[in-house]
Design a protein around this motif. Structure first.
Motif, PDB file in Angstrom:
ATOM      1  N   ASP A 584       2.289  -0.653   0.616  1.00 45.50           N
ATOM      2  CA  ASP A 584       1.740  -2.012   0.658  1.00 45.50           C
ATOM      3  C   ASP A 584       0.511  -2.134   1.552  1.00 45.50           C
ATOM      4  N   GLY A 585      -0.079  -1.009   1.911  1.00 46.55           N
ATOM      5  CA  GLY A 585      -1.239  -1.055   2.785  1.00 46.55           C
ATOM      6  C   GLY A 585      -0.902  -0.788   4.234  1.00 46.55           C
ATOM      7  N   HIS A 586       0.387  -0.853   4.571  1.00 40.59           N
ATOM      8  CA  HIS A 586       0.825  -0.609   5.947  1.00 40.59           C
ATOM      9  C   HIS A 586       2.054   0.303   6.000  1.00 40.59           C
ATOM     10  N   THR A 587       2.950   0.162   5.059  1.00 38.95           N
ATOM     11  CA  THR A 587       4.205   0.908   5.110  1.00 38.95           C
ATOM     12  C   THR A 587       4.528   1.549   3.765  1.00 38.95           C
ATOM     13  N   ILE A 588       5.335   2.614   3.834  1.00 38.42           N
ATOM     14  CA  ILE A 588       5.921   3.230   2.646  1.00 38.42           C
ATOM     15  C   ILE A 588       7.336   2.683   2.510  1.00 38.42           C
ATOM     16  N   ARG A 589       7.663   2.175   1.328  1.00 39.49           N
ATOM     17  CA  ARG A 589       9.033   1.761   1.021  1.00 39.49           C
ATOM     18  C   ARG A 589       9.544   2.759  -0.017  1.00 39.49           C
ATOM     19  N   PHE A 590      10.496   3.572   0.369  1.00 43.15           N
ATOM     20  CA  PHE A 590      10.954   4.723  -0.404  1.00 43.15           C
ATOM     21  C   PHE A 590      12.405   4.472  -0.798  1.00 43.15           C
TER      22      PHE A 590
END
Length: 745
Positions: A584-590
């Motif tokens: 999202d431009g700041h974090t990876i959601r895996f």
């Protein structure tokens, strides 16, 4: 009333304003200068402008103003805004005319003067909801802009007419009971359907009606595709791109509630691939979510009756994957998802509910888009807004010492930092556990993380929170007994949440009652929560609600910049692992599921990785891991091949341990030294120097501790470096990570 907009260089809206005047501007002039005596002619009577840099500016901030609405040669619009004597904030814009934008030459905020970056001023239009006359108690109708967008591939032809009729029927029913200043536009993606309302394409409307440069549109056309591309995907099924284009470039009215209804039966990036929905579809959906949230656009998603395979099991798998992405787009933009298999009559009923919710006045939450009412868990509620106060009625369950919640939630999406402040003027007490408060909530699931400051039937102010998904809610010791009216405020600053109350008339003397640290994702919900703690509903009245956001939100990093010279990673499913990821431009959601144990000779995991040569180190910060098993793990790994029994070295974070894993030879048992896990967030690192591999961890990102001694593992020079995730259970687990760094040594 006249409305105007300040546009970014790409045509998206940066600021919006309006003004009113006495007299006429046709053939004459509306002129205003701060400190000048009012003349006998037409005069400016009200002015308002707002953007993220200057905030909100009114008539007292107008230094000079000039408006003539005449013929093409004489029409003009320009103004100069400031806040004397310091003039910390200001905007100079003009001269605009009906056929030409004006230039923004000065733009400054508390952070200093900004590069105007091609910003332009539009010539004003008559529009917006008509304000109530002074002394007239009749409130204006809320302005609602609804854009219905349909995939125009042949598979949607049989549904197009039925859906447009259902939408029309829902609008008619809603307008009779909950009238609004509603504008509805029907658009097709790179095509139309005859004898339906979908008679104009997205592209034609945006370029011809909204006057957008075609080069700015994200949607693709058949003409600019190669033959191979034409066989691979269909631009008529570019759903995510159409959502981006409409959210960014549609001629939304200032102050109107923005809603998009998207109708399709295919994945969101060019339709179905050979394997079904793929990573490109997921990434396209994430981009659409980001744009919709940035522009304040709610996206409602309808999933049609597609046929994806003659194999019933494969069809059902693909259908559920697509439905999950549609539901995610709707959920993360504040919209609703509806599957066609629920039936057309149910779709119309859902649509009526959505439209009534949209009719809530856009200014119900000052400083934000119109809030939406959600029933979380067992909560059931309704909301009324009369232009002065909110009346919220809801039933539900207690927030005290529970793992799931039941309440009604009037909320708006929030990215990054922000705050909400409300004044509770009355609460219908029917139970000591009746609760009304303001809340930051990670998701709309009933077991989500949240922080809330609230007042209840016991007469005390409290702070409650849940710091783990499906964890037991917790509560601070109550503040001394306080009465109503009472101000409640919660503010998010990064990972810190500040809960405050105020008893004075204007809510200025805030008293902090709790300060908590909790890791949540960047995208959260912010709003007012009410639960009666029983089946019998309670009613709360709130007469002042405002949302505050930073004036200069953080810029999103481009994908390639964020992941560095190695570029964006690719997702590989190892063994029986199945995964998805979003950025999202700041974090990876895996997210991943591994149906068998990580059994030490072969692996079941999802691996988000890039090829890498020579010596280097990979570091990432783990913000969150949802545990589905005692050995659920997320980690960083250097791996020789993508085979399930490959040589490897990794460090993984588990619910109870941080553990190193080494495999010296193909499909041999791995060696696993470990220690007890520190609290998240935590940094983990794997380092390769020649044939030596080491694992490290840190709680602050500066001081790293080596876990276990260096291990010698003979790998080829070319390896893979990346993030692994395995649920070790048949259920999906989710990890959230940031501070990714892959460096050569």
């Amino acid at each position: 009333m006249h409305t105007f907009r300040v546009l970014n260089s790409d045509g998206s809206v940066f600021g919006e304003g309006s003004f009113t005047f006495e007299g006429t501007s046709t053939g004459g002039e509306i002129a205003h200068a701060s400190g000048a005596a009012a003349g006998s002619g037409s005069r400016l009577t009200a002015f308002s402008y707002r953007d993220p840099v200057v905030g909100t500016m009114g008539l007292r901030n107008v230094l000079t103003f000039n408006f003539v609405d005449g013929d093409e040669a004489t029409s003009r619009f320009l103004f100069d805004l400031g806040d004397p004597p310091e003039n910390v904030r200001g905007l100079v814009a003009g001269t605009a005319s009906p056929g030409r934008h004006g230039h923004v030459s000065t733009h400054r905020g508390p952070g200093g003067a900004l590069n105007c970056q091609g910003k332009r001023l539009e010539f004003p239009e008559r529009g917006g909801a008509t304000p109530a006359r002074k002394g007239d108690e009749t409130q204006s109708k809320p302005a609602v802009d609804l854009v219905v967008v349909i995939d125009t591939s042949s598979s949607m032809a049989d549904e197009a007419d039925l859906l447009s009729k259902a939408i029309s029927a829902a609008i008619t029913a809603t307008q009779s009971t909950s009238p609004s200043d509603l504008r509805v536009t029907y658009l097709g993606i790179e095509g139309t359907f005859k004898k339906t309302r979908f008679e104009t394409t997205v592209r034609n409307y945006l370029t011809q009606t909204a006057k957008v440069d075609a080069s700015l549109l994200r949607g693709r056309t058949h003409e600019n595709l190669t033959e191979a591309q034409k066989k691979a995907f269909d631009p008529k099924e570019d759903g995510a791109r159409a959502i981006e284009d409409v959210a960014t470039h549609f001629d939304w009215r200032p102050g109107a509630v923005r809603s998009v209804f998207f109708l399709s039966d295919e994945p969101l990036e060019g339709g179905l691939s050979a394997t079904g929905q793929d990573q490109e579809d997921i990434e396209a959906a994430s981009r659409a979510i980001e744009v919709a949230r940035r522009t304040g656009t709610r996206v409602h998603m309808y999933m049609g009756t597609g046929k994806f395979s003659s194999d019933a099991r494969k069809h059902e798998r693909i259908l559920k994957e697509i439905e999950a992405e549609y539901a995610r787009v709707a959920r993360e933009t504040g919209g609703q998802f509806f599957p066609a298999r629920a039936g057309l009559s149910e779709f119309q009923a859902m649509l009526e509910k959505v439209l009534r919710s949209s009719n809530a006045r856009a200014d119900a939450f000052e400083g934000a888009v119109a809030p939406k009412l959600y029933d979380v868990g067992a909560g059931r509620g309704k909301v009324e807004w009369d232009g002065k106060k909110l009346t919220l009625t809801a039933s539900g369950t207690s927030f005290k010492d529970v793992i799931v919640d039941g309440f009604s939630y009037l909320a708006v999406p929030l990215d990054d930092d922000g705050a909400i402040t409300v004044r509770v003027s009355s609460l219908d007490r029917k139970d000591p556990d009746v609760t009304v408060g303001v809340q930051v909530r990670e998701t709309l699931d009933n077991d989500s993380r949240y922080v809330m400051v609230h007042w209840g039937g016991d007469g005390y102010a409290h702070c409650s929170w849940r710091d783990e998904v499906r964890g037991v809610s917790k509560r601070h010791a109550p503040r001394s007994n306080v009465g109503l009216p009472l101000w409640l405020r919660i503010e998010r600053k990064g990972d810190e949440f500040i809960c405050s109350v105020s008893r004075d008339e204007n809510g200025e003397k805030l008293e902090e009652i709790a300060r908590l640290t909790m890791v949540m994702t960047r995208h959260v919900q912010l709003g007012v929560a009410l639960s009666s703690s029983s089946k019998e509903a309670a009613t709360a009245v709130l007469d002042r609600c405002s949302v505050a956001r930073p004036e200069a939100p953080r810029e999103l990093s481009p994908l390639a910049e964020w992941f560095g010279p190695a570029g964006a990673p690719q997702l590989h499913d190892i063994g029986h692992g199945i995964g998805k990821w979003e950025w999202d431009g700041h974090t990876i959601r895996f997210r991943a599921v591994g149906t068998e144990r990580y059994n030490f000779t072969v692996d079941d995991c999802s691996f988000l990785a890039v090829p890498f040569s020579g010596d280097g180190q990979l570091t990432v910060r783990v913000l969150r891991l949802d545990s589905t098993h005692v050995f659920t793990k997320v980690g960083v790994q250097i791996r020789e091949t993508l085979e399930k029994g490959s040589r490897l070295a990794m460090i993984g974070w588990e619910p109870q341990h941080i553990a190193c894993h080494y495999r010296w030879e193909q499909e041999e048992y791995t060696h696993i030294p470990y220690i007890d896990s520190p609290r998240l967030p935590a940094w983990i690192r794997v380092v390769r120097k020649g044939n030596e591999l080491t694992c490290w961890y840190s709680t602050d990102g500066e001081r790293f501790t080596q876990l276990d001694s260096a291990r010698t593992i003979l790998m080829t020079r070319q390896v893979y470096a990346g993030i692994i995730l395995s649920s070790l259970a048949p259920r999906t687990t989710t990890a959230v990570l940031d501070r990714y760094s892959l460096e050569s040594l």
